[in-house]
Design an enzyme around this catalytic site. Structure first.
Site, PDB file in Angstrom:
ATOM      1  N   GLY A 193     -52.838 -17.914   4.769  1.00  0.00           N
ATOM      2  CA  GLY A 193     -51.883 -16.810   4.966  1.00  0.00           C
ATOM      3  C   GLY A 193     -51.805 -16.254   6.369  1.00  0.00           C
ATOM      4  CG  ASP A 237     -53.281  -7.082  -3.397  1.00  0.00           C
ATOM      5  OD1 ASP A 237     -52.792  -5.957  -3.571  1.00  0.00           O
ATOM      6  OD2 ASP A 237     -53.159  -7.987  -4.243  1.00  0.00           O
ATOM      7  CE  LYS A 266     -48.973  -5.937  -2.281  1.00  0.00           C
ATOM      8  NZ  LYS A 266     -48.940  -6.975  -3.361  1.00  0.00           N
ATOM      9  CD  GLU A 282     -56.941 -12.187   4.237  1.00  0.00           C
ATOM     10  OE1 GLU A 282     -55.809 -12.711   4.336  1.00  0.00           O
ATOM     11  OE2 GLU A 282     -57.626 -12.266   3.203  1.00  0.00           O
ATOM     12  CG  ASP A 283     -52.259 -13.185   3.911  1.00  0.00           C
ATOM     13  OD1 ASP A 283     -53.342 -12.646   3.596  1.00  0.00           O
ATOM     14  OD2 ASP A 283     -51.702 -14.033   3.175  1.00  0.00           O
ATOM     15  CB  VAL A 325     -44.459  -8.813   0.290  1.00  0.00           C
ATOM     16  CG1 VAL A 325     -43.919  -7.441  -0.076  1.00  0.00           C
ATOM     17  CG2 VAL A 325     -45.944  -8.716   0.601  1.00  0.00           C
TER      18      VAL A 325
HETATM   19  P1  IMP Z   1     -57.240  -9.455  -2.201  1.00  0.00           P
HETATM   20  O1  IMP Z   1     -58.526 -10.196  -2.339  1.00  0.00           O
HETATM   21  O2  IMP Z   1     -56.761  -8.918  -3.514  1.00  0.00           O
HETATM   22  O3  IMP Z   1     -57.246  -8.390  -1.129  1.00  0.00           O
HETATM   23  O4  IMP Z   1     -56.135 -10.507  -1.865  1.00  0.00           O
HETATM   24  C1  IMP Z   1     -56.070 -11.172  -0.710  1.00  0.00           C
HETATM   25  C2  IMP Z   1     -55.143 -12.360  -0.811  1.00  0.00           C
HETATM   26  O5  IMP Z   1     -54.248 -12.299  -1.919  1.00  0.00           O
HETATM   27  C3  IMP Z   1     -54.279 -12.388   0.405  1.00  0.00           C
HETATM   28  O6  IMP Z   1     -54.911 -13.048   1.460  1.00  0.00           O
HETATM   29  C4  IMP Z   1     -53.049 -13.103  -0.105  1.00  0.00           C
HETATM   30  O7  IMP Z   1     -53.217 -14.491   0.039  1.00  0.00           O
HETATM   31  C5  IMP Z   1     -52.970 -12.767  -1.574  1.00  0.00           C
HETATM   32  N1  IMP Z   1     -51.978 -11.705  -1.853  1.00  0.00           N
HETATM   33  C6  IMP Z   1     -52.205 -10.441  -2.232  1.00  0.00           C
HETATM   34  N2  IMP Z   1     -51.064  -9.745  -2.381  1.00  0.00           N
HETATM   35  C7  IMP Z   1     -50.066 -10.593  -2.048  1.00  0.00           C
HETATM   36  C8  IMP Z   1     -48.628 -10.462  -1.974  1.00  0.00           C
HETATM   37  O8  IMP Z   1     -47.988  -9.412  -2.223  1.00  0.00           O
HETATM   38  N3  IMP Z   1     -47.958 -11.579  -1.592  1.00  0.00           N
HETATM   39  C9  IMP Z   1     -48.575 -12.751  -1.277  1.00  0.00           C
HETATM   40  N4  IMP Z   1     -49.910 -12.909  -1.329  1.00  0.00           N
HETATM   41  C10 IMP Z   1     -50.646 -11.850  -1.715  1.00  0.00           C
HETATM   42 MG    MG Z   2     -52.176 -16.414  -0.552  1.00  0.00          MG
END
Ligand code: IMP
Ligand code: MG
Length: 177
Positions: free
Chosen positions: A43, A101, A129, A97-98, A151
């Site tokens: 990402g 979340d 987010k 990171e992208d 997104v």
């Molecule tokens: P986390 O571990 O929940 O913080 O998620 C991290 C990963 O989930 C990110 O690096 C993204 O690859 C993916 N992700 C979370 N939300 C989104 C979104 O809205 N769109 C696309 N990828 C997402």
């Molecule tokens: Mg992803």
């Protein structure tokens, strides 16, 4: 591809301007520290490429690949698909990171790397987010806070598609439901 987008959340211009500001800020904060930027694949790839061209200090770059997601549901479990192959002891790390979340991925990565005793670990994310945060983690550098919608674009995918959109768009819910 563009028909699957409900609306553009962040335009190319908005992203470009903000990435430039964040790059300058990191340059000021890390001058003389020779940081290692660690991109979290896949990402990060567009954000990292644009960010690095706005970082004007001595630094190096490396990448890790992790998977934690299938579709839109966070499993919390993180798999390291590609690790670093350099010594990071005593070094200043900036994880790129992208999107932050639930925070589970970066929380896991931070702990995973901390064991190797770097001098510091900071986080630079394109999107934040906060509504969905589960882990106690925050971004040191964040370009944009986004609402609780799925997104895509500018590196972010849904099932590996849409990464090549030049902007950040909200995906139509009927695509993933
Ligand atoms: P986390 O571990 O929940 O913080 O998620 C991290 C990963 O989930 C990110 O690096 C993204 O690859 C993916 N992700 C979370 N939300 C989104 C979104 O809205 N769109 C696309 N990828 C997402
Ligand atoms: Mg992803």
């Amino acid at each position: 591809m563009r028909d699957d987008i409900e609306r553009v959340l962040l335009s190319e211009e908005e992203i470009k301007d903000k990435v430039r500001i964040i790059g300058r800020q990191i340059s000021e904060d890390f001058s003389d520290r020779n940081p290692i930027f660690i991109g979290v694949l896949k990402g990060c790839f567009i954000f990292m490429a644009d960010l690095m061209r706005n970082v004007d200090i001595r630094c190096s770059m490396d990448f890790m690949a992790v998977s934690s997601y299938s579709g839109t549901n966070s499993t919390g479990a993180v798999k390291i698909n590609k690790d670093l192959n350099q010594d990071i002891g005593g070094r200043h790390l900036i994880l790129v990171e992208d999107i932050l979340d639930s925070g589970m991925t970066l929380n896991y990565l931070k702990n995973y790397l901390a064991v190797r005793r770097p001098a510091s670990i900071h986080i630079a994310t394109l999107l934040d987010k906060p509504a969905r945060r589960k882990a106690d983690i925050y971004a040191d550098y964040s370009c944009f806070e986004v609402p609780d919608a799925f997104v895509v674009g500018y590196g972010l995918d849904y099932n590996e598609s849409y990464r090549n959109l030049p902007y950040i768009g909200i995906l139509k819910p009927e695509i993933y439901s």
